[in-house]
Design a protein around this motif. Structure first.
Motif, PDB file in Angstrom:
ATOM      1  N   GLU A   1       0.817  -1.225   0.000  1.00 49.07           N
ATOM      2  CA  GLU A   1       0.000   0.000   0.000  1.00 49.07           C
ATOM      3  C   GLU A   1       0.847   1.270   0.000  1.00 49.07           C
ATOM      4  N   ALA A   2       2.057   1.191   0.550  1.00 47.93           N
ATOM      5  CA  ALA A   2       2.957   2.349   0.501  1.00 47.93           C
ATOM      6  C   ALA A   2       3.655   2.451  -0.854  1.00 47.93           C
ATOM      7  N   ASP A   3       3.554   1.367  -1.632  1.00 48.36           N
ATOM      8  CA  ASP A   3       4.167   1.299  -2.957  1.00 48.36           C
ATOM      9  C   ASP A   3       5.676   1.528  -2.878  1.00 48.36           C
ATOM     10  N   ILE A   4       6.293   0.703  -2.030  1.00 48.58           N
ATOM     11  CA  ILE A   4       7.744   0.778  -1.843  1.00 48.58           C
ATOM     12  C   ILE A   4       8.330  -0.623  -1.972  1.00 48.58           C
ATOM     13  N   ALA A   5       9.627  -0.682  -2.068  1.00 49.64           N
ATOM     14  CA  ALA A   5      10.316  -1.968  -2.100  1.00 49.64           C
ATOM     15  C   ALA A   5      10.490  -2.483  -0.672  1.00 49.64           C
ATOM     16  N   LYS A   6      10.493  -3.793  -0.532  1.00 51.76           N
ATOM     17  CA  LYS A   6      10.676  -4.409   0.790  1.00 51.76           C
ATOM     18  C   LYS A   6      11.979  -3.915   1.428  1.00 51.76           C
ATOM     19  N   ALA A   7      13.014  -3.788   0.631  1.00 45.94           N
ATOM     20  CA  ALA A   7      14.306  -3.323   1.145  1.00 45.94           C
ATOM     21  C   ALA A   7      14.201  -1.909   1.720  1.00 45.94           C
ATOM     22  N   SER A   8      13.355  -1.088   1.127  1.00 50.31           N
ATOM     23  CA  SER A   8      13.167   0.281   1.629  1.00 50.31           C
ATOM     24  C   SER A   8      12.575   0.272   3.032  1.00 50.31           C
ATOM     25  N   LEU A   9      11.596  -0.590   3.237  1.00 54.31           N
ATOM     26  CA  LEU A   9      10.989  -0.672   4.563  1.00 54.31           C
ATOM     27  C   LEU A   9      12.029  -1.127   5.583  1.00 54.31           C
ATOM     28  N   TYR A  10      12.728  -2.206   5.255  1.00 54.08           N
ATOM     29  CA  TYR A  10      13.692  -2.762   6.215  1.00 54.08           C
ATOM     30  C   TYR A  10      14.942  -1.902   6.381  1.00 54.08           C
ATOM     31  N   LYS A  11      15.189  -1.004   5.450  1.00 53.42           N
ATOM     32  CA  LYS A  11      16.292  -0.053   5.615  1.00 53.42           C
ATOM     33  C   LYS A  11      15.991   0.907   6.767  1.00 53.42           C
ATOM     34  N   HIS A  12      14.703   1.244   6.921  1.00 54.65           N
ATOM     35  CA  HIS A  12      14.302   2.233   7.918  1.00 54.65           C
ATOM     36  C   HIS A  12      13.734   1.610   9.196  1.00 54.65           C
ATOM     37  N   PHE A  13      13.163   0.426   9.094  1.00 57.84           N
ATOM     38  CA  PHE A  13      12.514  -0.228  10.237  1.00 57.84           C
ATOM     39  C   PHE A  13      12.910  -1.703  10.242  1.00 57.84           C
ATOM     40  N   GLU A  14      13.600  -2.123  11.284  1.00 56.54           N
ATOM     41  CA  GLU A  14      14.095  -3.497  11.329  1.00 56.54           C
ATOM     42  C   GLU A  14      12.991  -4.521  11.539  1.00 56.54           C
ATOM     43  N   SER A  15      11.887  -4.089  12.147  1.00 52.62           N
ATOM     44  CA  SER A  15      10.816  -5.033  12.467  1.00 52.62           C
ATOM     45  C   SER A  15       9.474  -4.321  12.480  1.00 52.62           C
ATOM     46  N   LYS A  16       8.426  -5.094  12.560  1.00 54.14           N
ATOM     47  CA  LYS A  16       7.078  -4.543  12.682  1.00 54.14           C
ATOM     48  C   LYS A  16       6.956  -3.761  13.996  1.00 54.14           C
ATOM     49  N   THR A  17       7.593  -4.250  15.037  1.00 50.12           N
ATOM     50  CA  THR A  17       7.596  -3.531  16.319  1.00 50.12           C
ATOM     51  C   THR A  17       8.233  -2.160  16.155  1.00 50.12           C
ATOM     52  N   ASP A  18       9.368  -2.095  15.467  1.00 47.34           N
ATOM     53  CA  ASP A  18      10.033  -0.808  15.249  1.00 47.34           C
ATOM     54  C   ASP A  18       9.144   0.138  14.443  1.00 47.34           C
ATOM     55  N   LEU A  19       8.414  -0.400  13.486  1.00 42.70           N
ATOM     56  CA  LEU A  19       7.476   0.410  12.707  1.00 42.70           C
ATOM     57  C   LEU A  19       6.361   0.934  13.600  1.00 42.70           C
ATOM     58  N   MET A  20       5.826   0.089  14.469  1.00 43.24           N
ATOM     59  CA  MET A  20       4.768   0.514  15.386  1.00 43.24           C
ATOM     60  C   MET A  20       5.269   1.580  16.349  1.00 43.24           C
ATOM     61  N   VAL A  21       6.458   1.402  16.872  1.00 45.53           N
ATOM     62  CA  VAL A  21       7.027   2.391  17.793  1.00 45.53           C
ATOM     63  C   VAL A  21       7.213   3.731  17.075  1.00 45.53           C
TER      64      VAL A  21
END
Length: 188
Positions: free
Chosen positions: A37-57
């Protein structure tokens, strides 16, 4: 000021996470859905957030800053020290109307993730304590009737706001927040 490309991606991820976590919940939101839904690459997400918990925080931190800034701005518009306390209720009524009475994002996050993840719980507690401290500061400056001590009035206002938001989300209307505001007005 122009945003750096990395910040644009982070904002896109957090905007998507906020929408999904709030509307469908933390547990029902998968990382792949955020990526899609963000229309990004998986690597982009994990570059900024190591985990779902980190994203939630990160979502909770960003939401907390925006929410608190809006609250401060709403209260600063009011000059009467006692009415500043009542403005907290008005702000919450407005926010619940904007969010279509969906409830408090922190309470929702606590219900799902705060009970099992100490990092998420710590962010939620920080946000709620900051609100309580803000109320305490306003109570101390209010010159209230002293029917209650400053500490008791602070706790009462905090609990009335929190309970009013929960009731608004249950009944899909602001009546209980309005009633709480009227009760507090009698104590001022």
């Amino acid at each position: 000021m122009k945003k750096q490309r990395g910040q644009i991606v982070v904002d896109k991820i957090l905007d998507t996470a906020e929408k999904l976590f709030y509307t469908q919940g933390y547990s029902n939101t998968g990382i792949n859905q955020v990526i899609e839904e963000a229309d990004i690459a998986k690597a982009s997400l994990y570059k900024h957030f190591e985990s779902k918990t980190d994203l939630m925080v990160a979502y909770l931190q960003r939401f907390h800053l925006g929410w608190y800034q809006r609250l401060e701005e709403a209260v600063e518009k009011v000059t009467d020290p006692q009415k500043k306390l009542l403005a907290i209720f008005d702000h919450n009524i407005n926010r619940q109307q904007i969010r279509e009475f969906g409830g408090c994002p922190f309470v929702k996050a606590n219900d799902e993730a705060g009970t099992t993840d100490p990092k998420i719980l710590a962010e939620i507690q920080l946000a709620k304590q900051r609100l309580k401290n803000f109320i305490a500061k306003l109570v101390a400056q209010s010159g209230h009737k002293k029917i209650l001590t400053d500490k008791e009035l602070t706790e009462t206002i905090f609990l009335m706001v929190e309970g009013g938001v929960v009731a608004a989300s249950v009944f899909k209307e602001a009546d209980d927040l309005q009633a709480a505001k009227k009760i507090i007005q009698k104590l001022l």
